[in-house]
Design an enzyme around this catalytic site. Structure first.
Site, PDB file in Angstrom:
ATOM      1  N   SER A  47      12.143 -51.219   8.495  1.00  0.00           N
ATOM      2  CA  SER A  47      10.904 -50.730   9.103  1.00  0.00           C
ATOM      3  C   SER A  47      10.536 -49.340   8.572  1.00  0.00           C
ATOM      4  O   SER A  47       9.408 -48.887   8.754  1.00  0.00           O
ATOM      5  CB  SER A  47      10.999 -50.724  10.636  1.00  0.00           C
ATOM      6  OG  SER A  47      11.888 -49.731  11.079  1.00  0.00           O
ATOM      7  N   HIS A  48      11.470 -48.673   7.913  1.00  0.00           N
ATOM      8  CA  HIS A  48      11.151 -47.369   7.323  1.00  0.00           C
ATOM      9  C   HIS A  48      11.630 -47.273   5.874  1.00  0.00           C
ATOM     10  O   HIS A  48      11.982 -46.208   5.386  1.00  0.00           O
ATOM     11  CB  HIS A  48      11.674 -46.227   8.215  1.00  0.00           C
ATOM     12  CG  HIS A  48      10.882 -46.144   9.488  1.00  0.00           C
ATOM     13  ND1 HIS A  48      11.105 -46.990  10.549  1.00  0.00           N
ATOM     14  CD2 HIS A  48       9.823 -45.384   9.840  1.00  0.00           C
ATOM     15  CE1 HIS A  48      10.226 -46.747  11.510  1.00  0.00           C
ATOM     16  NE2 HIS A  48       9.434 -45.779  11.107  1.00  0.00           N
ATOM     17  N   GLU A 188       8.461 -52.559  13.357  1.00  0.00           N
ATOM     18  CA  GLU A 188       9.131 -53.849  13.585  1.00  0.00           C
ATOM     19  C   GLU A 188       8.099 -54.911  13.969  1.00  0.00           C
ATOM     20  O   GLU A 188       8.249 -56.076  13.621  1.00  0.00           O
ATOM     21  CB  GLU A 188      10.172 -53.721  14.708  1.00  0.00           C
ATOM     22  CG  GLU A 188      11.371 -52.854  14.357  1.00  0.00           C
ATOM     23  CD  GLU A 188      12.296 -53.511  13.334  1.00  0.00           C
ATOM     24  OE1 GLU A 188      12.167 -54.720  13.107  1.00  0.00           O
ATOM     25  OE2 GLU A 188      13.121 -52.787  12.754  1.00  0.00           O
TER      26      GLU A 188
HETATM   27  P1  NDP Z   1      16.837 -49.816  16.556  1.00  0.00           P
HETATM   28  O1  NDP Z   1      16.603 -50.392  17.879  1.00  0.00           O
HETATM   29  O2  NDP Z   1      16.881 -50.712  15.382  1.00  0.00           O
HETATM   30  O3  NDP Z   1      18.180 -48.952  16.539  1.00  0.00           O
HETATM   31  C1  NDP Z   1      18.351 -47.879  17.389  1.00  0.00           C
HETATM   32  C2  NDP Z   1      19.707 -47.236  17.270  1.00  0.00           C
HETATM   33  O4  NDP Z   1      20.610 -48.011  18.057  1.00  0.00           O
HETATM   34  C3  NDP Z   1      20.307 -47.151  15.892  1.00  0.00           C
HETATM   35  O5  NDP Z   1      21.026 -45.970  15.796  1.00  0.00           O
HETATM   36  C4  NDP Z   1      21.211 -48.396  15.841  1.00  0.00           C
HETATM   37  O6  NDP Z   1      22.281 -48.296  14.931  1.00  0.00           O
HETATM   38  C5  NDP Z   1      21.698 -48.444  17.256  1.00  0.00           C
HETATM   39  N1  NDP Z   1      22.069 -49.777  17.678  1.00  0.00           N
HETATM   40  C6  NDP Z   1      21.358 -50.920  17.557  1.00  0.00           C
HETATM   41  N2  NDP Z   1      22.044 -51.961  18.089  1.00  0.00           N
HETATM   42  C7  NDP Z   1      23.219 -51.463  18.546  1.00  0.00           C
HETATM   43  C8  NDP Z   1      24.347 -52.030  19.199  1.00  0.00           C
HETATM   44  N3  NDP Z   1      24.406 -53.323  19.477  1.00  0.00           N
HETATM   45  N4  NDP Z   1      25.368 -51.213  19.521  1.00  0.00           N
HETATM   46  C9  NDP Z   1      25.322 -49.908  19.237  1.00  0.00           C
HETATM   47  N5  NDP Z   1      24.281 -49.311  18.628  1.00  0.00           N
HETATM   48  C10 NDP Z   1      23.237 -50.073  18.291  1.00  0.00           C
HETATM   49  O7  NDP Z   1      15.746 -48.667  16.279  1.00  0.00           O
HETATM   50  P2  NDP Z   1      14.189 -48.612  16.589  1.00  0.00           P
HETATM   51  O8  NDP Z   1      13.517 -49.873  16.188  1.00  0.00           O
HETATM   52  O9  NDP Z   1      13.974 -48.112  17.947  1.00  0.00           O
HETATM   53  O10 NDP Z   1      13.776 -47.458  15.542  1.00  0.00           O
HETATM   54  C11 NDP Z   1      13.910 -47.675  14.158  1.00  0.00           C
HETATM   55  C12 NDP Z   1      13.562 -46.442  13.380  1.00  0.00           C
HETATM   56  O11 NDP Z   1      12.188 -46.141  13.538  1.00  0.00           O
HETATM   57  C13 NDP Z   1      14.302 -45.175  13.790  1.00  0.00           C
HETATM   58  O12 NDP Z   1      14.992 -44.733  12.629  1.00  0.00           O
HETATM   59  C14 NDP Z   1      13.216 -44.179  14.184  1.00  0.00           C
HETATM   60  O13 NDP Z   1      13.454 -42.837  13.791  1.00  0.00           O
HETATM   61  C15 NDP Z   1      12.020 -44.746  13.447  1.00  0.00           C
HETATM   62  N6  NDP Z   1      10.763 -44.350  14.097  1.00  0.00           N
HETATM   63  C16 NDP Z   1      10.017 -43.361  13.534  1.00  0.00           C
HETATM   64  C17 NDP Z   1       8.848 -42.967  14.133  1.00  0.00           C
HETATM   65  C18 NDP Z   1       8.037 -41.837  13.584  1.00  0.00           C
HETATM   66  O14 NDP Z   1       7.058 -41.446  14.202  1.00  0.00           O
HETATM   67  N7  NDP Z   1       8.373 -41.271  12.451  1.00  0.00           N
HETATM   68  C19 NDP Z   1       8.349 -43.602  15.355  1.00  0.00           C
HETATM   69  C20 NDP Z   1       9.240 -44.603  15.873  1.00  0.00           C
HETATM   70  C21 NDP Z   1      10.415 -44.973  15.248  1.00  0.00           C
HETATM   71  P3  NDP Z   1      22.237 -49.158  13.557  1.00  0.00           P
HETATM   72  O15 NDP Z   1      21.150 -48.528  12.741  1.00  0.00           O
HETATM   73  O16 NDP Z   1      23.588 -49.018  12.975  1.00  0.00           O
HETATM   74  O17 NDP Z   1      21.920 -50.579  13.932  1.00  0.00           O
HETATM   75  O1  PYC Z   2       7.522 -47.458  13.521  1.00  0.00           O
HETATM   76  O2  PYC Z   2       6.608 -46.693  15.367  1.00  0.00           O
HETATM   77  C1  PYC Z   2       6.843 -46.630  14.155  1.00  0.00           C
HETATM   78  C2  PYC Z   2       6.338 -45.452  13.395  1.00  0.00           C
HETATM   79  C3  PYC Z   2       5.298 -44.648  13.722  1.00  0.00           C
HETATM   80  C4  PYC Z   2       5.204 -43.702  12.727  1.00  0.00           C
HETATM   81  C5  PYC Z   2       6.198 -43.957  11.825  1.00  0.00           C
HETATM   82  N1  PYC Z   2       6.898 -45.011  12.266  1.00  0.00           N
END
Ligand code: NDP
Ligand code: PYC
Length: 338
Positions: A47-48, A188
């Protein structure tokens, strides 16, 4: 490495960097963007990863990000350091100021980095991992754009507001978590829309406030915070600390200014760095050893630590290369030539 679709991490960094150079980004920033996006693929965080290039090129073409912005550090020697991204991408600004932040945290125990006026598209684990590699604990957070309804509401108001935490570990990968405060990152949902796949129940409501598993309806409606009122409160805290407190856009304003969620958001970001040894000094205890006891006990129950999946994917990618699909290769080719 017989498969033509398998590329080394270093080659992908260079390839993505070249795309940004071709689209007018200054070389120093293009290199950082290449590294950040290739690292997303390396760590199996699609996703990134390269999926984000298209969004970055869109904001470049629309003039919503300054490709040649040079980050400007404002440091009066106190605990709060500022870096003005000048309307450029956030990652080069973080890179420019990370050294000052780390050394200030070591001097005083706690330091904060305010990133101003940036286009933010990336995962936050980059920030906290860099600081953990310096022996520091870290928190990183930012608003995004208003696509999430607060718990109990149905109108988008909060961002997907990511929060990342890093804790250094001796001789191994740090403890890192990094997640959106919405049930999932918006990326996602977009990836499922493109694949023609439904989203899980509980991620979003449609424009009428009804639960939906249709990605189109979710993108047109509102995403939901994780953990009900708890995620909603953490997301609100991020709006307040990394938006209102910094005098930068909160997610609603970011959405209005950028002109809709079709474009990547523009706002500020907040990164906090702590030196655990300074905090624990008077206790006489070793904070990293104490932390280790907890993290080992978690693993001993068979529970996985956050980022373990990511670090395992990284190991494989660094050893065997990164396998891209035909469509991804074709897209990189197109970005490099257009
Ligand atoms: P996920 O739900 O995929 O993962 C969240 C965290 O939980 C990760 O550290 C992951 O580790 C961990 N995790 C997942 N499953 C388990 C498990 N079963 N047991 C233990 N730990 C677990 O992330 P999101 O979809 O919420 O976010 C994805 C990315 O999007 C992030 O990197 C975030 O910074 C980015 N993002 C950026 C935004 C922006 O504005 N720039 C906005 C929103 C999100 P692992 O990676 O090892 O699975
Ligand atoms: O995946 O929600 C997201 C997001 C917003 C800006 C960058 N990533």
């Amino acid at each position: 490495m017989a498969d033509a679709n398998v590329i080394t991490y270093e080659a992908l960094v260079a390839r993505v960097g070249r795309i940004f150079l071709r689209h007018g980004v200054r070389p120093e920033s293009a290199r950082v963007l290449g590294r950040v996006i290739a690292a997303g693929e390396r760590d199996n965080c699609q996703s990134h990863g390269i999926y984000r290039i298209e969004g970055c090129l869109q904001v470049l073409a629309a003039g919503k990000v300054d490709p040649v912005a040079v980050p400007e550090i404002h440091d009066a020697g106190g605990p709060v350091i500022e870096v003005d991204a000048g309307g450029g991408f956030s990652n080069p600004a973080f890179d420019a100021a990370e050294g000052v932040l780390a050394s200030r945290a070591r001097e005083t125990g706690l330091a904060a980095l305010v990133i101003r006026n940036c286009l933010h598209f990336s995962a936050l684990w980059h920030d906290v991992e860099a600081l953990a590699a310096e022996g520091l604990a870290a928190l990183s957070m930012c608003p995004s754009y208003a696509v999430v309804a607060p718990a109990g509401g149905r109108e988008p108001l909060l961002g997907t507001n990511p929060l990342a935490f890093g804790w250094p570990r001796r001789g191994g990968h740090p403890y890192v978590f990094d997640f959106a405060t919405s049930v999932a990152a918006r990326g996602e949902i977009e990836l499922r829309r493109r694949a023609g796949a439904p989203i899980p129940e509980g991620w979003a409501v449609d424009r009428y406030g009804n639960p939906t598993t249709d990605p189109e309806a979710a993108l047109a409606g509102a995403m939901l915070p994780f953990g009900g009122h708890k995620g909603s409160a953490i997301s609100t805290m991020i709006e307040l600390l990394a938006g209102a407190m910094l005098g930068e856009f909160m997610s609603r304003e970011a959405l209005e200014v950028i002109g809709g969620a079709g474009f990547l958001p523009r706002h500020g970001a907040l990164v906090l760095a702590f030196d655990p040894r300074r905090f624990a000094a008077r206790s006489g205890r070793d904070p990293l050893a104490e932390g280790e006891r907890l993290l080992t006990a978690i693993g001993a129950q068979g529970a996985r630590l956050p980022s373990e999946r990511r670090f395992a994917a990284r190991e494989v990618a660094l050893r065997d290369g990164i396998a891209l699909t035909d469509a991804e290769i074709a897209q990189l080719d197109a970005f490099e030539t257009r």
